[in-house]
Design a protein around this motif. Structure first.
Motif, PDB file in Angstrom:
ATOM      1  N   ARG A  84      11.839  -8.835   1.372  1.00 49.07           N
ATOM      2  CA  ARG A  84      12.813  -7.904   1.949  1.00 49.07           C
ATOM      3  C   ARG A  84      12.926  -6.643   1.082  1.00 49.07           C
ATOM      4  O   ARG A  84      13.064  -5.526   1.617  1.00 49.07           O
ATOM      5  CB  ARG A  84      14.170  -8.592   2.080  1.00 49.07           C
ATOM      6  CG  ARG A  84      15.221  -7.739   2.793  1.00 49.07           C
ATOM      7  CD  ARG A  84      16.434  -8.573   3.154  1.00 49.07           C
ATOM      8  NE  ARG A  84      17.059  -9.183   1.989  1.00 49.07           N
ATOM      9  CZ  ARG A  84      17.034 -10.487   1.720  1.00 49.07           C
ATOM     10  NH1 ARG A  84      16.419 -11.333   2.528  1.00 49.07           N
ATOM     11  NH2 ARG A  84      17.631 -10.959   0.641  1.00 49.07           N
TER      12      ARG A  84
ATOM     13  N   LEU B  96       9.724   0.311   1.879  1.00 45.15           N
ATOM     14  CA  LEU B  96       8.682   0.804   2.776  1.00 45.15           C
ATOM     15  C   LEU B  96       9.299   1.562   3.956  1.00 45.15           C
ATOM     16  O   LEU B  96       8.902   2.690   4.273  1.00 45.15           O
ATOM     17  CB  LEU B  96       7.850  -0.371   3.282  1.00 45.15           C
ATOM     18  CG  LEU B  96       6.695  -0.042   4.233  1.00 45.15           C
ATOM     19  CD1 LEU B  96       5.582   0.669   3.471  1.00 45.15           C
ATOM     20  CD2 LEU B  96       6.171  -1.307   4.895  1.00 45.15           C
ATOM     21  N   LYS B  97      10.279   0.957   4.593  1.00 47.83           N
ATOM     22  CA  LYS B  97      10.881   1.555   5.774  1.00 47.83           C
ATOM     23  C   LYS B  97      11.740   2.773   5.446  1.00 47.83           C
ATOM     24  O   LYS B  97      11.964   3.627   6.309  1.00 47.83           O
ATOM     25  CB  LYS B  97      11.720   0.510   6.513  1.00 47.83           C
ATOM     26  CG  LYS B  97      10.886  -0.566   7.200  1.00 47.83           C
ATOM     27  CD  LYS B  97      11.771  -1.532   7.971  1.00 47.83           C
ATOM     28  CE  LYS B  97      10.934  -2.543   8.750  1.00 47.83           C
ATOM     29  NZ  LYS B  97      11.789  -3.483   9.516  1.00 47.83           N
ATOM     30  N   SER B  98      12.201   2.868   4.206  1.00 49.93           N
ATOM     31  CA  SER B  98      13.034   4.006   3.829  1.00 49.93           C
ATOM     32  C   SER B  98      12.255   5.310   3.790  1.00 49.93           C
ATOM     33  O   SER B  98      12.807   6.394   3.953  1.00 49.93           O
ATOM     34  CB  SER B  98      13.678   3.767   2.461  1.00 49.93           C
ATOM     35  OG  SER B  98      12.718   3.945   1.418  1.00 49.93           O
ATOM     36  N   GLY B  99      10.930   5.186   3.573  1.00 53.71           N
ATOM     37  CA  GLY B  99      10.101   6.380   3.429  1.00 53.71           C
ATOM     38  C   GLY B  99      10.286   7.093   2.102  1.00 53.71           C
ATOM     39  O   GLY B  99       9.658   8.121   1.844  1.00 53.71           O
TER      40      GLY B  99
ATOM     41  N   ILE C 202       9.958  -4.393   1.897  1.00 56.67           N
ATOM     42  CA  ILE C 202      10.045  -3.836   3.249  1.00 56.67           C
ATOM     43  C   ILE C 202      11.138  -2.773   3.325  1.00 56.67           C
ATOM     44  O   ILE C 202      10.970  -1.728   3.982  1.00 56.67           O
ATOM     45  CB  ILE C 202      10.280  -4.955   4.271  1.00 56.67           C
ATOM     46  CG1 ILE C 202       9.028  -5.830   4.366  1.00 56.67           C
ATOM     47  CG2 ILE C 202      10.626  -4.375   5.644  1.00 56.67           C
ATOM     48  CD1 ILE C 202       9.195  -7.056   5.223  1.00 56.67           C
ATOM     49  N   ASP C 203      12.256  -3.004   2.638  1.00 57.51           N
ATOM     50  CA  ASP C 203      13.345  -2.028   2.661  1.00 57.51           C
ATOM     51  C   ASP C 203      12.892  -0.678   2.116  1.00 57.51           C
ATOM     52  O   ASP C 203      13.212   0.372   2.689  1.00 57.51           O
ATOM     53  CB  ASP C 203      14.533  -2.544   1.848  1.00 57.51           C
ATOM     54  CG  ASP C 203      15.306  -3.640   2.571  1.00 57.51           C
ATOM     55  OD1 ASP C 203      15.039  -3.863   3.776  1.00 57.51           O
ATOM     56  OD2 ASP C 203      16.150  -4.284   1.918  1.00 57.51           O
TER      57      ASP C 203
ATOM     58  N   TRP D 171       9.559   6.405  -1.515  1.00 58.49           N
ATOM     59  CA  TRP D 171       8.819   5.454  -2.341  1.00 58.49           C
ATOM     60  C   TRP D 171       8.821   5.805  -3.831  1.00 58.49           C
ATOM     61  O   TRP D 171       8.502   4.950  -4.658  1.00 58.49           O
ATOM     62  CB  TRP D 171       7.369   5.350  -1.856  1.00 58.49           C
ATOM     63  CG  TRP D 171       7.237   4.851  -0.441  1.00 58.49           C
ATOM     64  CD1 TRP D 171       8.232   4.377   0.367  1.00 58.49           C
ATOM     65  CD2 TRP D 171       6.035   4.775   0.324  1.00 58.49           C
ATOM     66  NE1 TRP D 171       7.734   3.999   1.589  1.00 58.49           N
ATOM     67  CE2 TRP D 171       6.374   4.242   1.594  1.00 58.49           C
ATOM     68  CE3 TRP D 171       4.711   5.108   0.086  1.00 58.49           C
ATOM     69  CZ2 TRP D 171       5.428   4.027   2.599  1.00 58.49           C
ATOM     70  CZ3 TRP D 171       3.767   4.895   1.080  1.00 58.49           C
ATOM     71  CH2 TRP D 171       4.130   4.357   2.326  1.00 58.49           C
TER      72      TRP D 171
END
Length: 447
Positions: free
Chosen positions: A61, A67-70, A64-65, A72
């Motif tokens: 998690r 990753l999805k936030s954009g 992924i959190d 990095w």
């Protein structure tokens, strides 16, 4: 032919022998016909030790959190800053700074101290090569201090004789996660007005008189490399109670630029590079930290129990803890093997027999001061320009460390931290294996 392993070589080999059961797995009895496995008997430990690293959906998690936030990288994210705050709180320090590795942590600290050509850095000879490398990367001269053979730590009683007019910093290492003699080092640092840098790369959660290591000197350096007790594959952190110093470290690791975002101004200081921690690493570390206290307590409890068992076996001497140690990190469980207690059985044959019992182990570090990689510095063209041939020859002669020679060539044996994450019966099996080898040492020696 004698094979030497450094820590990371051993990790790879041990992972093959040691992968498999979950923490807290039930005790599995083994059939012991009295013979060591190397002589055809049953293994003392037929099942495997705990896998490392440990992870679950918490780490999944976390990745992924981010990753999805954009977002990095730390310059446009908030995760690394959040990790730094939590890590500082955990260790009881005012500040921490995430960096790209333990080596980067040390390199940043020396950069912030403006260590450079002509300076000398005092360090243990018994350490991972990174401690040496960060001094040499700054064209400073590493000054090795011999080992306290009973503790495996730098011998603090020999430090003052190594201090000279060019000494710029004291950089002892909490080897294996056990504290060096912190009180004595603080006295020496104060007496000679030298900064004390704690190389705590192996010492997550170790304590001296109830305080976490990394909080005593001007700064502490930690590693989050994949074998470490807290890890994110590669990464590191600097700890300090000095706000000005941590700011200088931030500037150095951020291309010499201040603030928390990329600056294109004049910056601060005269040198800098990019050693930033990513948001992915920061969030994995936060996930790993959810288990850190429990794992640290398990290692410390099992290590102390194992020590009580091994203290009963003549010829086995667990590494001494200094009086101020209130908790060990036990990234390594280190002990001395004295062949006289095993009828003259060589350490190499002892290690081979112990591995046959299902107990991963190695002889640990070698003699860094005599390694060609290190001695070649005396002929390095840049060092000859800076220090001259005479000083470099003196440096070679100065680096004799007889106690470390004895420890590394004859006595030292390591277990790795994941072996201490099981239950008490795992410790019983380690001790049982050693007792079998001792009982049949004469027969093993004849192989």
């Amino acid at each position: 032919m004698k094979t030497k392993y450094n820590r990371r070589d051993f990790i790879s080999a041990a992972a093959i022998a040691g992968g498999g059961i979950a923490v807290g797995a039930p005790y599995f009895s083994f059939a012991d016909d009295g013979k060591p496995a190397i002589l055809g008997g049953s293994k003392a430990k037929a099942d495997s030790f705990t896998n490392w690293p440990l992870f679950n959906e918490t780490e999944e998690r976390a990745l992924i959190d981010v990753l999805k936030s954009g977002k990095w990288g730390r310059l446009n994210g908030k995760v690394v800053a959040g990790f730094e705050g939590e890590y500082a709180k955990l260790l009881g320090v005012n500040h921490s700074l995430g960096v790209s590795s333990g080596t980067s942590a040390l390199y940043t600290i020396l950069g912030a101290l403006d260590v450079g050509p002509g300076d000398e850095v005092i360090m243990p000879v018994y350490t991972f090569i990174a401690t040496y490398n960060v001094a040499v990367l700054n064209y400073a001269l590493p000054i090795f201090v011999d080992t306290d053979i009973e503790s495996f730590q730098i011998d603090s009683t020999k430090v003052e004789s190594a201090i000279g007019p060019q000494t710029k910093v004291l950089m002892p290492v909490h080897i294996g996660g056990s504290p060096f003699n912190i009180d004595h080092f603080l006295q020496i640092a104060d007496k000679h007005n030298l900064p004390l840098i704690e190389d705590a790369c192996q010492a997550h959660m170790a304590e001296w008189k109830g305080k976490k290591v990394g909080s005593f000197g001007l700064a502490g350096a930690f590693s989050f490399q994949s074998s470490k007790n807290l890890n994110c594959a590669e990464g590191g952190a600097i700890t300090s109670n000095n706000a000005d110093f941590i700011k200088t470290c931030y500037n150095f690791h951020n291309q010499g630029q201040g603030g928390t975002t990329t600056s294109f101004g004049t910056g601060t200081g005269t040198r800098g590079t990019n050693l930033r921690l990513t948001e992915f690493q920061g969030n994995i570390l936060l996930a790993q930290m959810t288990r850190l206290r429990e794992q640290a307590a398990t290692r410390d409890r099992n290590a102390r129990y194992l020590t009580s068992l091994l203290n009963e076996i003549e010829g086995i001497e667990p590494a001494k803890l200094y009086e101020g140690t209130t908790a060990g990190a036990y990234h390594l469980y280190m002990f001395r093997y004295l062949k006289e207690g095993f009828g003259g059985l060589s350490r190499d044959k002892f290690i081979k027999a112990l591995q046959a019992e299902g107990i991963p182990c190695s002889q640990g570090y070698g003699q860094m001061n005599k390694d060609e990689y290190v001695t070649g510095l005396a002929k390095n063209k840049h060092y000859l320009k800076i220090y001259g041939e005479k000083r470099m020859q003196e440096w070679l002669e100065q680096n004799e460390c007889p106690q470390n020679d004895k420890l590394t060539s004859e006595q030292s044996v390591w277990f790795l931290q994941y072996m201490l994450l099981g239950n008490q019966s795992d410790m019983d099996k380690i001790a049982a294996a050693i007792k079998k080898i001792k009982k049949y040492a004469k027969q093993i020696n004849s192989l």
